[in-house]
Design a protein around this motif. Structure first.
Motif, PDB file in Angstrom:
ATOM      1  N   GLY A 395     -16.606   9.771  12.233  1.00 40.73           N
ATOM      2  CA  GLY A 395     -17.111   8.119  12.207  1.00 40.73           C
ATOM      3  C   GLY A 395     -17.093   7.344  13.421  1.00 40.73           C
ATOM      4  N   LEU A 396     -15.957   7.659  14.351  1.00 41.00           N
ATOM      5  CA  LEU A 396     -15.614   7.026  15.439  1.00 41.00           C
ATOM      6  C   LEU A 396     -17.096   7.117  16.633  1.00 41.00           C
ATOM      7  N   LEU A 397     -17.385   8.365  16.494  1.00 40.22           N
ATOM      8  CA  LEU A 397     -18.655   8.686  17.569  1.00 40.22           C
ATOM      9  C   LEU A 397     -20.109   8.530  17.073  1.00 40.22           C
ATOM     10  N   ALA A 429      -5.708   5.310  12.719  1.00 41.70           N
ATOM     11  CA  ALA A 429      -5.191   6.686  13.409  1.00 41.70           C
ATOM     12  C   ALA A 429      -4.616   6.630  14.696  1.00 41.70           C
ATOM     13  N   GLY A 430      -4.890   5.319  15.437  1.00 38.80           N
ATOM     14  CA  GLY A 430      -4.520   5.414  16.840  1.00 38.80           C
ATOM     15  C   GLY A 430      -5.675   5.814  17.862  1.00 38.80           C
ATOM     16  N   TRP A 431      -6.785   5.903  17.397  1.00 44.53           N
ATOM     17  CA  TRP A 431      -7.764   6.104  18.341  1.00 44.53           C
ATOM     18  C   TRP A 431      -8.741   5.153  18.810  1.00 44.53           C
ATOM     19  N   SER A 432      -9.001   5.111  20.091  1.00 40.23           N
ATOM     20  CA  SER A 432      -9.963   4.100  20.556  1.00 40.23           C
ATOM     21  C   SER A 432     -11.429   4.646  20.911  1.00 40.23           C
ATOM     22  N   GLN A 433     -12.230   3.709  20.169  1.00 38.77           N
ATOM     23  CA  GLN A 433     -13.556   4.142  20.394  1.00 38.77           C
ATOM     24  C   GLN A 433     -13.993   4.577  21.853  1.00 38.77           C
ATOM     25  N   THR A 437     -15.291   8.106  23.551  1.00 36.42           N
ATOM     26  CA  THR A 437     -16.829   7.938  24.036  1.00 36.42           C
ATOM     27  C   THR A 437     -16.645   8.360  25.612  1.00 36.42           C
ATOM     28  N   LYS A 438     -15.857   8.269  26.202  1.00 36.05           N
ATOM     29  CA  LYS A 438     -15.588   8.523  27.475  1.00 36.05           C
ATOM     30  C   LYS A 438     -15.276  10.219  27.790  1.00 36.05           C
ATOM     31  N   LEU A 439     -14.383  10.574  26.688  1.00 36.90           N
ATOM     32  CA  LEU A 439     -14.235  12.141  26.532  1.00 36.90           C
ATOM     33  C   LEU A 439     -15.304  13.015  26.258  1.00 36.90           C
ATOM     34  N   THR A 440     -16.056  12.217  25.122  1.00 39.45           N
ATOM     35  CA  THR A 440     -17.316  13.268  24.735  1.00 39.45           C
ATOM     36  C   THR A 440     -18.314  12.370  24.732  1.00 39.45           C
ATOM     37  N   PRO A 441     -19.156  12.046  25.767  1.00 39.44           N
ATOM     38  CA  PRO A 441     -20.171  11.091  25.902  1.00 39.44           C
ATOM     39  C   PRO A 441     -21.373  11.486  24.952  1.00 39.44           C
ATOM     40  N   ASP A 460     -21.274  15.651  24.155  1.00 42.14           N
ATOM     41  CA  ASP A 460     -20.813  16.649  24.925  1.00 42.14           C
ATOM     42  C   ASP A 460     -19.366  17.105  24.250  1.00 42.14           C
ATOM     43  N   ASN A 461     -19.159  18.272  24.078  1.00 46.10           N
ATOM     44  CA  ASN A 461     -18.044  18.708  23.633  1.00 46.10           C
ATOM     45  C   ASN A 461     -16.874  19.149  24.520  1.00 46.10           C
ATOM     46  N   ARG A 462     -15.570  18.997  24.137  1.00 41.79           N
ATOM     47  CA  ARG A 462     -14.587  18.879  25.081  1.00 41.79           C
ATOM     48  C   ARG A 462     -14.484  20.230  26.002  1.00 41.79           C
ATOM     49  N   ASP A 463     -14.733  21.111  25.118  1.00 43.13           N
ATOM     50  CA  ASP A 463     -14.690  22.475  25.798  1.00 43.13           C
ATOM     51  C   ASP A 463     -15.892  22.761  26.871  1.00 43.13           C
ATOM     52  N   SER A 464     -16.674  21.666  26.941  1.00 41.46           N
ATOM     53  CA  SER A 464     -17.878  21.783  27.851  1.00 41.46           C
ATOM     54  C   SER A 464     -18.672  23.180  28.003  1.00 41.46           C
TER      55      SER A 464
END
Ligand code: ADP
Ligand code: MG
Length: 913
Positions: A395-397, A429-433, A437-441, A460-464
């Protein structure tokens, strides 16, 4: 590098240049756009991005055209003949009155046109641009050459653009080329001699994006655009013509022929009886001018213009004038649910993920609140809720919206309220958009469209080592594409039975009126750079559902009730789930015959036209309706003889908006395409404003009918008097000049206030007007006939009586006229709202002083004018009137007394209020 100035303004074949070349020439940057200072500089150099058409007809010409009416020809010729007979005063007065009439007509028409043109301009379109490296929405007028503009389906192209990025972009260029099939766009450079219609790498101002997205650089604005070139050669006109005014025109033409026939006959008969020809000429002219309601056209224009203004004050902007009268006859209003019947202030209250139910606390768009599992707050840092976490992340992304903090510290929605509600719950839930978005552009996306009922984004997935597609959309759209789902431990399981999810979860949430969205994801290879509809056609992993409330607008409940009392059906047409739609329908009181019958898009698709006609008559909720089905619904309703008002906001709603008798678009939400197709625009997107507009539309019609009911009996009385007196070879009780005074001065003073009449209490308590009903209904005709006969007796009786007692013909005529006006004032009071307004005031209810003001001013003015008419020697000379003494004045007032029971009687046979 070339600077702005000459190189930009010089004509260029931008379509034959490389995109990089164009961007360089225009000194811009596709990623960052222009800087604020550069924008300021270019704005002062190039001005506003507004089309300036060739100015309309010059004022003098419009004034001269006021004389272009058959009636005025007659008057001008009559004046000429009088002049030839050396009756200079007579000629002068006739010409003078026609001149005054033309001035009044001119002023009123200009005012009405001005008001309507101003409304049209108040509706501004916006454009999405990139400036200073940021995306923002600005009014299209502020665009400058070199601006980077983003286009998405539903947008009106705001300036001429050289496209450098397209994604299934299709543009409807019919306004420019006449070709109605949308053109598929691309970015490659073309040969310099490519004709306009084939320049697929350009998007031209005034065309509409019907599909896909794209970005381009502004190469021309305002009159330098292709559209500007065309519009320079077109005149800017505001048409005041509506079906009703055309009916009036036709009516007055027919009347004119009858009158001319009668006048000719009178002339011949009179001559045969041995009257002199100048006397018969006088009688014929008097007859002609007496029978024609000169004041009526002015009243129609003013009434319409006032109606348009009143509607604007109540948030309904009329784009096409005929809608003013159609609105008053509407029998069905088909309305969107989300945002129009409801507040469009979403709050997620329930989540279903990994087979677990979660509750969410807090309201509105602020991140205060908690997610509860079995009454305990959930902490994603410590607790293990992988499915919930994934569902929130999706939902956030997977969104095109964000929340912005405004100056007073409140959060406001930028984009879609549905999406913002989903962002807020992830915030809880404590997450910022922005961090996520920076972590997973985001690499790419398919924006939400009602037609598909979902949106998707590629990240992009975090596992790259892989990339991830998140999707969200309606339950059916998502679950049908899912093959697996996450369980409470975050492990993959085969997808649950769809019916089970639907029954267990969706119904629980939707029965409370919640809007339910489903979420999914798909892991794809690292090499994937774009996402398309095929990529998510199957193989998704189901993450969960979120249910959000969207409370009905409180004022809508009253508006729906008002519509029902007014005999207008209200139907909900929505893309939302049937259960949600039904629950909301129940809350706002939409039921018909005690129940809320609902149909969904699938059922509608299977119906043939006769089944559909039956369904639209009885059903009140139409859910999961595809935009194309809206058109069928309108047609089905119209086939049942209904006059349909229909709202719409999407690109694909345009055909339905055009087909509807009154197409209504949203000023806030909604696309430019829908707006362009509409007859009316709601500035507050609120259903209650539709109801208000209907009320005003009915009032306009009613006030016009009042004006007819008021004006025609005087014409009737006058012409009967003249006809009978001329045929029996008696002295005319009223001369043509005096008729002109009555019809052009007296009538205007007394009728224009009718246009300002406030609405009657009963205006929404009656069934809608039958659209087939004649302008001059049977009862209205009876009323006119009754009062005409009264007026004839009045004029004829007074004249003959005074002539036999006092003997002076001028006094006799003057008294006949004053008696007529006295009776007229009583009659006007009987059809106006003045008495009701006064009664309300006495009862202590709130009434606006405006409500009675126009009428009071009109009556006072009339009295003053009549005194001048008979007491001032100049008028005596011009109009052959005579000053009256007090006793004579009092006698003139007497006929007002029998007018009272007559007015009461005609109000019973033909109620006007
Ligand atoms: P309406 O505006 O009539 O309520 P829409 O056509 O906008 O209906 O939405 C239809 C369905 O699409 C909704 O019920 C919802 O499930 C889904 N939906 C709505 N907005 C979005 C969005 N921004 N992203 C994904 N899905 C959406
Ligand atoms: Mg919507």
């Amino acid at each position: 590098m070339p600077t702005t100035g000459t190189s930009i303004s010089a004509p260029q074949n931008y379509h034959s240049q490389w995109t990089t070349e164009v961007i360089q020439v225009l000194n811009s940057d596709p990623e960052r756009g222009l800087s604020s200072t550069e924008v300021d500089k270019r704005q002062s150099e190039f001005g506003k991005n507004e089309l300036k058409g060739k100015p309309g007809k010059p004022a003098w010409l419009r004034f001269v055209l006021q004389f272009n009416q058959a009636l005025l020809y007659i008057l001008l010729i009559a004046g000429l003949i009088k002049a030839l007979l050396l009756q200079w005063t007579n000629a002068g007065v006739i010409w003078g009155v026609t001149l005054i009439n033309a001035i009044i007509g001119f002023v009123q028409e200009s005012k009405a046109e001005g008001a309507i043109a101003a409304l049209a301009q108040a509706v501004t379109t916006e454009a999405t641009v990139i400036r200073n490296g940021q995306k923002s929405r600005i009014p299209s007028q502020e665009l400058v050459p070199g601006d980077i503009v983003l286009l998405t389906s539903g947008d009106k192209v705001p300036a001429d653009l050289r496209l450098f990025n397209v994604r299934n972009l299709q543009v409807d260029e019919s306004a420019l080329t006449g070709e109605s099939v949308p053109v598929e766009k691309s970015t490659a450079d073309l040969r310099p001699d490519t004709p306009l219609a084939e320049r697929v790498n350009m998007a031209y101002a005034g065309s509409f994006v019907t599909f896909g997205q794209g970005s381009g650089i502004v190469v021309a604005i305002a009159n330098a655009t292709e559209m500007g070139r065309i519009s320079q050669s077109l005149e800017q006109t505001t048409s005041l013509s509506t079906p009703l005014t055309r009916k009036f025109d036709k009516f007055s033409h027919q009347l004119l022929y009858i009158i001319l026939g009668l006048a000719a006959m009178t002339f011949a008969v009179g001559l045969g009886k041995g009257q002199t020809w100048p006397a018969m000429f006088e009688a014929s002219v008097a007859l002609a001018v007496s029978a024609i309601p000169e004041g009526l056209p002015a009243v129609v224009t003013v009434t319409m213009a006032i109606g348009v203004n009143r509607m604007a004050k109540r948030h309904a902007i009329i784009r096409k004038l005929p809608a003013v009268e159609t609105l008053g006859g509407a029998t069905v209003i088909c309305s969107d649910k989300t945002g129009t019947l409801t507040e469009n202030q979403m709050t997620v209250q329930g989540i279903y993920a990994g087979g677990q139910h979660f509750q969410v606390t807090g309201t509105g768009y602020n991140p205060q609140g908690e997610i509860l599992f079995e009454q305990q707050p959930v902490d994603l840092q410590t607790g293990y809720f992988p499915a919930l976490a994934d569902c929130l992340m999706a939902g956030l992304l997977c969104t095109d919206s964000h929340l912005a903090k405004n100056s007073n510290g409140n959060w406001s929605v930028v984009g879609d309220p549905t999406e913002c509600a989903i962002i807020i719950v992830a915030n809880k839930a404590g997450w910022s958009q922005s961090e996520m978005t920076k972590l997973t552009p985001r690499i790419d996306g398919i924006p939400f469209e009602s037609e598909f009922q979902y949106m998707a984004t590629l990240h992009d997935n975090r596992d790259s080592e892989s990339r991830i597609i998140y999707v969200k959309g309606s339950v059916e759209a998502i679950t049908s594409r899912c093959e697996q789902m996450l369980n409470a431990e975050g492990e993959l399981e085969p997808m649950a039975d769809l019916e089970l999810i639907e029954q267990r979860v969706v119904t629980i949430l939707a029965k409370q009126g919640m809007r339910v969205l489903a979420f999914g994801k798909k892991i794809v290879s690292h090499g994937q750079n774009s996402v398309d509809h095929e990529d998510i056609a199957s193989g998704l992993i189901f993450l969960g559902l979120q249910g959000m409330i969207d409370p009905p607008r409180p004022e809508v409940i009253a508006a729906v009730r008002a519509c029902k009392t007014a005999g207008i059906q209200v139907k909900m047409i929505t893309g939302d789930h049937i259960t949600t739609a039904k629950a909301i329908a129940q809350q706002i009181g939409l039921e018909k015959d005690g129940q809320v019958q609902a149909f969904d898009g699938k059922q509608i698709a299977q119906m043939d036209n006769s089944q559909l006609a039956h369904a639209v008559e009885h059903g009140v909720v139409f859910a999961r309706v595809a935009p194309e089905q809206k058109l069928r619904l309108v047609e089905a309703l119209q086939s049942q003889g209904e006059i349909v008002a229909m709202t719409g906001d999407g690109v694909n709603d345009a055909p339905a908006l055009r087909q509807a008798d009154i197409g209504i678009a949203m000023g806030g939400a909604g696309t430019d395409v829908a707006r362009e197709a509409s007859d009316m625009l709601l500035t507050d997107d609120n259903f209650a404003s539709i109801e208000a507009a209907v009320e005003e539309g009915r009032t306009v019609y009613q006030n016009l009918q009042k004006a007819i009911a008021f004006i025609l009996p005087v014409n009737g009385g006058e012409s009967m008097t003249i006809l009978i007196s001329a045929l029996f070879a008696r002295d005319l009780p009223i001369l043509s000049l005096q008729v002109l005074w009555l019809n052009m001065v007296n009538s205007v003073a007394m009728t224009v206030p009718l246009a300002f009449e406030p609405k009657s209490d009963r205006v929404m308590k009656r069934p809608p007007r039958n659209p087939k009903e004649q302008l001059l209904s049977r009862t209205l005709f009876q009323r006119i006939a009754a009062v005409s006969i009264f007026n004839w007796i009045l004029i004829f009786g007074m004249f003959e009586w005074v002539r036999q007692t006092i003997g002076d013909i001028n006094i006799a005529r003057t008294m006949a006229i004053q008696a007529l006006v006295a009776g007229r004032i009583v009659y006007l009071l009987s059809i106006s709202q003045l008495a009701n307004v006064a009664a309300r005031k006495i009862q202590g209810q709130a009434v606006s002083i405006n409500d009675g003001r126009a009428m009071s001013v009109g009556i006072l003015g009339t009295v003053l004018l009549q005194i001048i008419f008979s007491q001032w020697d100049v008028m005596n000379l011009l109009f052959k009137t005579a000053p009256l003494n007090l006793q004579q004045w009092l006698i003139c007032l007497l006929p007002a007394i029998p007018m009272i029971p007559l007015a009461w009687f005609v109000n019973r046979i033909d109620p006007t209020n």
